[in-house]
Write an enzyme that holds these catalytic residues in place. Structure first.
Site, PDB file in Angstrom:
ATOM      1  N   GLU A 146       0.831  -1.221   0.000  1.00  0.00           N
ATOM      2  CA  GLU A 146       0.000   0.000   0.000  1.00  0.00           C
ATOM      3  C   GLU A 146       0.859   1.262   0.000  1.00  0.00           C
ATOM      4  O   GLU A 146       0.358   2.349  -0.288  1.00  0.00           O
ATOM      5  CB  GLU A 146      -0.975  -0.015   1.184  1.00  0.00           C
ATOM      6  CG  GLU A 146      -1.988  -1.141   1.036  1.00  0.00           C
ATOM      7  CD  GLU A 146      -3.174  -1.029   1.975  1.00  0.00           C
ATOM      8  OE1 GLU A 146      -3.633   0.084   2.243  1.00  0.00           O
ATOM      9  OE2 GLU A 146      -3.630  -2.085   2.436  1.00  0.00           O
ATOM     10  N   TYR A 169      -2.553   4.963   7.349  1.00  0.00           N
ATOM     11  CA  TYR A 169      -1.880   3.662   7.514  1.00  0.00           C
ATOM     12  C   TYR A 169      -0.704   3.531   6.556  1.00  0.00           C
ATOM     13  O   TYR A 169       0.434   3.267   6.969  1.00  0.00           O
ATOM     14  CB  TYR A 169      -2.872   2.512   7.284  1.00  0.00           C
ATOM     15  CG  TYR A 169      -2.206   1.167   7.078  1.00  0.00           C
ATOM     16  CD1 TYR A 169      -1.445   0.577   8.085  1.00  0.00           C
ATOM     17  CD2 TYR A 169      -2.325   0.475   5.860  1.00  0.00           C
ATOM     18  CE1 TYR A 169      -0.826  -0.655   7.896  1.00  0.00           C
ATOM     19  CE2 TYR A 169      -1.706  -0.754   5.664  1.00  0.00           C
ATOM     20  CZ  TYR A 169      -0.954  -1.317   6.685  1.00  0.00           C
ATOM     21  OH  TYR A 169      -0.329  -2.531   6.495  1.00  0.00           O
ATOM     22  N   LYS A 173       3.402   3.344   7.239  1.00  0.00           N
ATOM     23  CA  LYS A 173       4.255   2.223   6.815  1.00  0.00           C
ATOM     24  C   LYS A 173       5.360   2.723   5.880  1.00  0.00           C
ATOM     25  O   LYS A 173       6.500   2.273   5.952  1.00  0.00           O
ATOM     26  CB  LYS A 173       3.421   1.132   6.124  1.00  0.00           C
ATOM     27  CG  LYS A 173       2.456   0.394   7.026  1.00  0.00           C
ATOM     28  CD  LYS A 173       3.131  -0.407   8.151  1.00  0.00           C
ATOM     29  CE  LYS A 173       3.897  -1.608   7.658  1.00  0.00           C
ATOM     30  NZ  LYS A 173       4.354  -2.461   8.803  1.00  0.00           N
TER      31      LYS A 173
HETATM   32  N1  LIG Z   1      -2.833  -7.864   6.625  1.00  0.00           N
HETATM   33  C1  LIG Z   1      -2.348  -7.653   5.403  1.00  0.00           C
HETATM   34  O1  LIG Z   1      -3.018  -7.892   4.391  1.00  0.00           O
HETATM   35  C2  LIG Z   1      -0.919  -7.139   5.254  1.00  0.00           C
HETATM   36  C3  LIG Z   1      -0.368  -7.099   3.980  1.00  0.00           C
HETATM   37  C4  LIG Z   1       0.965  -6.673   3.832  1.00  0.00           C
HETATM   38  C5  LIG Z   1       1.701  -6.305   4.953  1.00  0.00           C
HETATM   39  N2  LIG Z   1       1.128  -6.330   6.176  1.00  0.00           N
HETATM   40  C6  LIG Z   1       1.973  -5.937   7.330  1.00  0.00           C
HETATM   41  O2  LIG Z   1       2.216  -7.122   8.075  1.00  0.00           O
HETATM   42  C7  LIG Z   1       2.275  -6.822   9.462  1.00  0.00           C
HETATM   43  C8  LIG Z   1       1.267  -7.681  10.223  1.00  0.00           C
HETATM   44  O3  LIG Z   1      -0.041  -7.395   9.723  1.00  0.00           O
HETATM   45  P1  LIG Z   1      -1.314  -8.135  10.332  1.00  0.00           P
HETATM   46  O4  LIG Z   1      -2.424  -8.006   9.363  1.00  0.00           O
HETATM   47  O5  LIG Z   1      -0.939  -9.475  10.835  1.00  0.00           O
HETATM   48  O6  LIG Z   1      -1.611  -7.175  11.594  1.00  0.00           O
HETATM   49  P2  LIG Z   1      -2.550  -7.432  12.844  1.00  0.00           P
HETATM   50  O7  LIG Z   1      -3.193  -6.121  13.116  1.00  0.00           O
HETATM   51  O8  LIG Z   1      -3.393  -8.636  12.673  1.00  0.00           O
HETATM   52  O9  LIG Z   1      -1.500  -7.773  14.020  1.00  0.00           O
HETATM   53  C9  LIG Z   1      -0.642  -6.812  14.560  1.00  0.00           C
HETATM   54  C10 LIG Z   1      -0.016  -7.378  15.813  1.00  0.00           C
HETATM   55  O10 LIG Z   1       0.887  -6.385  16.339  1.00  0.00           O
HETATM   56  C11 LIG Z   1       0.634  -6.242  17.726  1.00  0.00           C
HETATM   57  N3  LIG Z   1       0.925  -4.851  18.100  1.00  0.00           N
HETATM   58  C12 LIG Z   1       0.253  -3.736  17.697  1.00  0.00           C
HETATM   59  N4  LIG Z   1       0.794  -2.644  18.258  1.00  0.00           N
HETATM   60  C13 LIG Z   1       1.840  -3.077  19.014  1.00  0.00           C
HETATM   61  C14 LIG Z   1       2.795  -2.429  19.839  1.00  0.00           C
HETATM   62  N5  LIG Z   1       2.768  -1.092  20.008  1.00  0.00           N
HETATM   63  N6  LIG Z   1       3.747  -3.170  20.445  1.00  0.00           N
HETATM   64  C15 LIG Z   1       3.784  -4.509  20.271  1.00  0.00           C
HETATM   65  N7  LIG Z   1       2.880  -5.186  19.531  1.00  0.00           N
HETATM   66  C16 LIG Z   1       1.925  -4.476  18.916  1.00  0.00           C
HETATM   67  C17 LIG Z   1      -0.832  -6.595  17.925  1.00  0.00           C
HETATM   68  O11 LIG Z   1      -1.112  -6.995  19.257  1.00  0.00           O
HETATM   69  C18 LIG Z   1      -1.026  -7.712  16.912  1.00  0.00           C
HETATM   70  O12 LIG Z   1      -0.717  -8.972  17.480  1.00  0.00           O
HETATM   71  C19 LIG Z   1       1.998  -5.312   9.580  1.00  0.00           C
HETATM   72  O13 LIG Z   1       3.235  -4.655   9.703  1.00  0.00           O
HETATM   73  C20 LIG Z   1       1.317  -4.960   8.286  1.00  0.00           C
HETATM   74  O14 LIG Z   1       1.601  -3.624   7.920  1.00  0.00           O
HETATM   75  C21 LIG Z   1      -0.156  -6.742   6.367  1.00  0.00           C
END
Ligand SMILES: NC(=O)c1ccc[n+]([C@@H]2O[C@H](COP(=O)([O-])OP(=O)(O)OC[C@H]3O[C@@H](n4cnc5c(N)ncnc54)[C@H](O)[C@@H]3O)[C@@H](O)[C@H]2O)c1
Length: 271
Positions: A146, A169, A173
């Site tokens: 994104e 968001y 990132k």
């Molecule tokens: N979901 C998608 O489609 C997608 C796609 C590409 C990249 N990403 C990236 O992958 C990563 C994980 O995404 P996701 O969908 O699993 O996210 P999610 O929101 O499901 O999980 C995020 C996790 O981070 C933890 N967290 C949040 N804030 C925190 C803090 N301050 N300290 C410690 N832990 C904290 C939360 O408790 C949770 O377990 C992210 O960095 C996201 O940008 C996600």
């Protein structure tokens, strides 16, 4: 092959699949799941491996620098896979500052913790004396496609695509990606980054698009579509993303960026 790896955000959607894959596939690695357990984190996602001898959970917020210092000094990780983030676009529109704190400042806190520990390494290489794995020490930042903005009707993002974030968001990132590269260029921190498309699969948070739509269809509720619904997104099965993270972590070139996608592009409204 012994390694100690901190995986942040391991109780979340993607992180739980990454933790499970590393814990089960690499019994000689010690995996520390560092997660604050926000609304998005759920240890139920990891019930099946919580008693594995090579798995440790640390409830730590990446905004807490003292706790990060404790964890890094205690475990002396030679790898970090950083997934902890605020990840829900809709929430970023309501509370953008939460995204700046966790995604930008939290990432810089982790970079500092890794830099402080690894700067004590011998100049000959980015490897801790405790790591006899023959693999380089590395900070792996997991990011999103994104940061590149919207896909056109045809074509794909590449690693050279210009950054063009539009939501709080994706802006947060993008900022964290820039900080990770800056720590590589400025301090020689051994980093690698990947930018992945939308994931789907088990443990997806219920308010995300695919689970929300399935749930609404089951309960005969309307399906909320933002804008004209004609924007295109690529979709990847979450376990394929975890496998790609495994590959990039072990084989990626330090300082490089890798795009990860499914060649699976859809408009929200396709009919
Ligand atoms: N979901 C998608 O489609 C997608 C796609 C590409 C990249 N990403 C990236 O992958 C990563 C994980 O995404 P996701 O969908 O699993 O996210 P999610 O929101 O499901 O999980 C995020 C996790 O981070 C933890 N967290 C949040 N804030 C925190 C803090 N301050 N300290 C410690 N832990 C904290 C939360 O408790 C949770 O377990 C992210 O960095 C996201 O940008 C996600």
């Amino acid at each position: 092959m012994n390694r100690t790896i901190i995986i942040t955000g391991g109780a979340g959607f993607i992180g739980s699949h990454v933790v499970r894959l590393f814990v089960t596939q690499y019994p000689n690695y010690k995996i520390i799941n560092l997660d604050a357990l926000t609304y998005a984190g759920n240890l139920e996602n990891l019930r099946d491996i919580e008693n594995a001898p090579n798995y440790i959970f640390e409830k730590v917020n990446i905004l807490d620098t003292a706790e990060l210092e404790r964890v890094f000094n205690q475990y002396q990780p030679d790898g970090v896979i950083h997934l902890a983030a605020e990840s829900h676009v809709d929430r970023s529109i309501v509370s953008p500052l939460d995204f700046v704190y966790t995604n930008v400042i939290g990432t810089v806190n982790l970079l500092n913790a890794a830099k402080n520990l690894w700067s004590k390494l011998p100049a000959s290489g980015h490897r801790l004396p405790t790591a006899d794995c023959g693999l380089p020490t590395r900070f792996y930042h997991v990011s999103t496609d994104e940061v590149y903005g919207a896909l056109g009707d045809t074509g794909f993002f590449t690693e050279e695509t210009k950054y063009d974030p539009h939501s709080p968001y994706s802006a947060s990132k993008a900022s964290s990606d820039h900080f990770v590269r800056a720590y590589h260029d400025t301090y020689g921190l051994p980093v690698v980054i990947s930018n992945c498309s939308n994931n789907y699969g088990p443990n997806h948070f219920p308010e995300k698009l695919i689970p929300l739509f399935i749930n609404n269809i089951i309960h005969k509720k309307p399906l909320p579509v933002y804008g004209d619904g004609l924007y295109t997104r690529d979709w990847l099965y979450v376990k394929d993303h975890a496998a790609a993270i495994d590959l990039v972590f072990h084989k990626g070139k330090t300082g490089d960026t890798y795009n990860i996608g499914g060649f699976n592009e859809w408009k929200i409204l396709t009919w």
